[in-house]
Design an enzyme around this catalytic site. Structure first.
Site, mmCIF file in Angstrom:
data_model
loop_
_atom_site.group_PDB
_atom_site.id
_atom_site.type_symbol
_atom_site.label_atom_id
_atom_site.label_comp_id
_atom_site.label_asym_id
_atom_site.label_seq_id
_atom_site.Cartn_x
_atom_site.Cartn_y
_atom_site.Cartn_z
ATOM 1 N N ASP A 1 4.711 36.464 -19.147
ATOM 2 C CA ASP A 1 5.833 36.939 -18.333
ATOM 3 C C ASP A 1 5.346 37.273 -16.930
ATOM 4 O OD1 ASP A 1 8.460 37.590 -17.831
ATOM 5 O OD2 ASP A 1 8.272 39.649 -18.542
ATOM 6 N N GLY B 1 12.719 48.287 -18.368
ATOM 7 C CA GLY B 1 12.273 46.939 -18.689
ATOM 8 C C GLY B 1 12.975 46.461 -19.930
ATOM 9 N N GLY B 2 12.534 45.323 -20.407
ATOM 10 C CA GLY B 2 13.159 44.743 -21.583
ATOM 11 C C GLY B 2 13.043 45.660 -22.781
ATOM 12 N N MET B 3 11.977 46.429 -22.842
ATOM 13 C CA MET B 3 11.764 47.200 -24.052
ATOM 14 C C MET B 3 11.853 48.692 -23.861
ATOM 15 S SD MET B 3 8.792 45.131 -25.989
ATOM 16 C CE MET B 3 8.344 46.678 -26.695
ATOM 17 N N LEU C 1 11.241 55.362 -13.152
ATOM 18 C CA LEU C 1 10.735 54.292 -12.286
ATOM 19 C C LEU C 1 11.501 52.995 -12.492
ATOM 20 C CD1 LEU C 1 6.853 54.701 -12.432
ATOM 21 C CD2 LEU C 1 8.353 55.122 -10.485
ATOM 22 N N LYS D 1 5.406 54.864 -20.092
ATOM 23 C CA LYS D 1 6.329 53.880 -20.648
ATOM 24 C C LYS D 1 6.755 54.329 -22.036
ATOM 25 C CE LYS D 1 7.067 49.006 -20.815
ATOM 26 N NZ LYS D 1 6.546 47.675 -20.642
#
Lengths: 176, 556
Positions: free
Chosen positions: B205, B93-95, B90, B113
């Protein structure tokens, strides 16, 4: 000998063909199908049987010849079907883009020219820099993935990208 | 062989598509200020090269279905989580990487995730990830994305959450929303954020990419990835490894302040409203360094300038959220929701803060300049100013003519010009900030006023230039106190609220000065030099304290 001589006229297209070959070949197949070899083969064939140059120019002719060579090589090598399908789709998209309906012939030529300039500039980088920049900016891989593919640390990839991008920027100038 | 910090920065900055880890960048800039320019140049070059490559890259973007065949994507991570079937990627992200998956037992589609580097993540990353998951799972609200399961398998940390059709960011690519739609969506998001705030969780954020939309367009806040419990009892300091997007970052975050506050989320709500109304973020620069500078110093372009049909009240709500100074924003996310509801009902917006409340905030808010760069020049000019007043006093005492006062004023003006020339024109660090430029402009304006006052006072005397100095002093000094006081007062706008009080104090001196004419030059001179020394020093100390607090990692 006359072959060597005839190649000279086509030499300026070598970097361009190598780039297109690299773009068409999925990265994992590059070791078995060398883009340099495919470009060389295409250039040699072109001077053995000098082509009737199509209206859109020699580059377009060479590009199509190259595409056929890439697909042949993939089939000959007995590679998995998806690889050939991918290469074919990439090639079709490239042709679509270069000959998009809303573009005039002069736009088309400008796009070809752009691609060729990028190819020439990329060819001037060191091998490692070129691979890092290509994987990053043409294939959209993350730094971590490039590090894994090239077997280097992420900081080392950062260094390759930094020097590669600086050199490219100097060679290319501003984007149009 | 040591690694060039610039290489490291390039690796981090180009690591994620589209998002720069800005907090990491701030730390890097603090550690390597001398390389900042080189980095900015690189980032510009990178944009240029990316511009050349972009058409080819889009051209060769592989079909979704084929990406799975690539060892470098998906499979290379060796992601397989028991109980889930992974369908595709999908986003990143940052992590971590977010996969589209199906939770087999429940038969429901989820977003899964995972930590991107899997087993190779540092213990610090792993702890941060677990904290993120725990934080998000603790929030139970219809407009906060629910977390189904948190787990760890084969060295890969994961959590599954509800999967949504799209994000607000994706929706906005098709253009801005209708004003009422923005207000309605904003109010729902603000209430969800307020719910988290009540549980002492700050998102930090908020941006359109983190607002997920379901089939009917209802918003759900996702990715409390940066959320940190307000109470420091977790003892985990994570500054440096988190990702924010510079475009939606609050000014205090761009300055490097680490304190998680509700005010940051109120700013984030403003960013979402702004994007909803205009289709673009409040600030966007050619590279993240530039964007961060804009976030801190540039005024935001009012939404009505971008789209004239935005209702004025909605613009006011949006801009109040986006105020540079947290004290000027809404006090809570709930207050934002309430004003948005008032707007939707067609009522007048909530009252502005009480006058005294506002006044108190103005006077006590921290300085908004990086210190007085012109301090050495200021010392010299203040000394010269005092010498002038002392001179006038002596001239008055000995009964000299007003002509000598004119000479004194002239000498003072020339002296100040020489000092300014030396410190600002001849030296390389000329007029660094707008605030310093404003400060000098106030001083110059005041000086012109003072000379004109002298001219007017002299003309009103029968003997003009030949009159005794003692006669010009009572006509001159109350006016001088006002001219000097005004210049000090103006520094309240540009430098520090304390200058408002000092300025009013000096202006009030006009009254005692008119009662004690003979002593007034000494009184005014002494008060001025006292104020400049104490306020200038206090301002610089305060700024140094703020800087130290911002640059050391969060204290335990």
């Amino acid at each position: 000998m006359h072959e060597r001589h005839a190649l000279d006229g086509l030499e300026e297209h070598r970097a361009y063909l190598v780039l297109v070959a690299r773009l068409l070949l999925p990265p994992r197949l590059r070791s078995s199908c060398d883009p340099e070899d495919l470009a060389q083969q295409t250039l040699l064939e072109a001077c053995r049987t000098p082509p009737a140059v199509p209206p859109e120019g020699l580059r377009a002719y060479l590009r199509r010849a190259l595409r056929n060579n890439v697909l042949d090589a993939l089939k000959r090598g007995g590679k998995a079907a998806p690889a050939a399908v991918e290469a074919e789709r990439s090639s079709a998209r490239l042709e679509d883009w270069l000959a998009a309906e809303d573009t005039s012939p002069s736009d088309r030529a400008a796009r070809e020219e752009r691609l060729a300039r990028l190819a020439t500039a990329l060819a001037r980088l060191t091998e490692a820099q070129r691979m890092a920049v290509e994987l990053k900016h043409l294939r959209g891989h993350s730094v971590a993935e490039i590090a894994a593919l090239l077997g280097r640390t992420e900081a080392a990839v950062g260094g390759l990208l930094r020097h590669g991008i600086r050199a490219l920027r100097d060679l290319l100038g501003e984007p149009e | 062989m040591t690694t060039d910090p610039l290489d490291e920065a390039v690796a981090v900055l180009l690591g994620d598509v589209g998002a720069y880890p800005t907090e990491w960048l701030i730390d890097w800039l603090i550690a390597h200020p001398d390389r900042a320019e080189e980095l900015a140049r690189f980032l510009t070059a990178e944009r240029s090269v990316a511009g050349w490559a972009a058409p080819l890259r889009d051209l060769l973007a592989y079909d979704e279905g084929l990406t799975a065949a690539y060892p470098s994507q998906g499979e290379a991570h060796g992601v397989s989580v028991p109980g889930y079937t992974i369908e595709g990627e999908l986003g990143r992200g940052g992590m971590g990487v977010v996969y589209a998956a199906v939770q087999v037992a429940a038969g429901r589609p989820v977003a899964l995730k995972t930590i991107r580097t899997g087993a190779f993540a540092s213990p610090r990353d792993a702890a941060l990830f677990r904290l993120e998951a725990a934080t998000a799972a603790a929030l139970d609200h219809p407009n906060i994305v629910p977390v189904y399961e948190v787990g760890e398998h084969g060295g890969v940390l994961y959590f599954s959450m509800k999967r949504f059709a799209s994000t607000l960011a994706q929706r906005l690519r098709r253009g801005p929303l209708a004003a009422e739609e923005v207000a309605r969506l904003g109010a729902v998001v603000a209430r969800a954020v307020h719910h988290a705030h009540r549980l002492r969780v700050v998102h930090r954020d908020l941006k359109p990419g983190n607002i997920l939309l379901d089939e009917v367009g209802e918003p759900h806040v996702a990715d409390f990835g940066l959320a940190r419990r307000l109470d420091a009892s977790t003892g985990l300091t994570v500054s440096g490894t988190v990702t924010g997007t510079a475009e939606y970052m609050a000014p205090e975050q761009a300055r490097g302040e680490r304190q998680p506050t509700e005010a940051i989320d109120v700013y984030g709500l403003g960013g979402i409203l702004y994007a909803g109304l205009t289709g673009r973020p409040p600030f966007r620069g050619p590279n993240p360094l530039d964007t961060m500078a804009q976030v801190q110093f540039a005024p935001v372009r009012p939404p009505r300038e971008v789209r004239p049909d935005v209702p004025a009240d909605l613009e006011r709500i949006c801009l109040r959220c986006l105020a540079k100074d947290p004290a000027d924003r809404y006090p809570s996310a709930e207050a934002v929701a309430e004003d948005l509801d008032r707007f939707l009902r067609g009522e007048a917006l909530g009252d502005r803060p009480a006058v005294f409340d506002r006044l108190w905030k103005v006077l006590t808010r921290p300085p908004h300049v990086p210190g007085l760069a012109t301090l050495p020049a200021l010392w010299w000019m203040t000394g010269l100013d005092f010498a002038r007043h002392a001179g006038v006093f002596l001239l008055g005492w000995y009964g000299a003519a007003v002509g000598w006062v004119w000479l004194l004023f002239l000498a003072m003006a020339l002296g100040c010009t020489a000092i300014l020339w030396r410190s600002h024109v001849a030296s390389p660090r000329a007029l660094v900030t707008r605030a310093e430029f404003a400060s000098l402009t106030f001083a110059a304006g005041s000086l012109v006023g003072q000379v004109l006052l002298l001219v007017a006072a002299t003309l009103s005397l029968p003997g003009a230039l030949a009159s005794p100095t003692a006669e010009v002093i009572p006509r001159l000094y109350p006016g001088l106190a006002v001219a000097i006081g005004l210049a000090i007062f103006a520094h309240g706008v540009t430098h520090w609220g304390a200058f408002y009080l000092a300025g009013v104090g000096v202006m009030l001196l006009a009254l005692p000065l008119s009662l004690l004419p003979a002593w007034s030059p000494l009184i005014l001179g002494t008060v001025t030099i006292f104020l400049v020394v104490t306020l200038g020093g206090a301002l610089n100390r305060q700024v140094a304290r703020m800087r130290a607090a911002a640059h050391t990692p969060e204290s335990p």
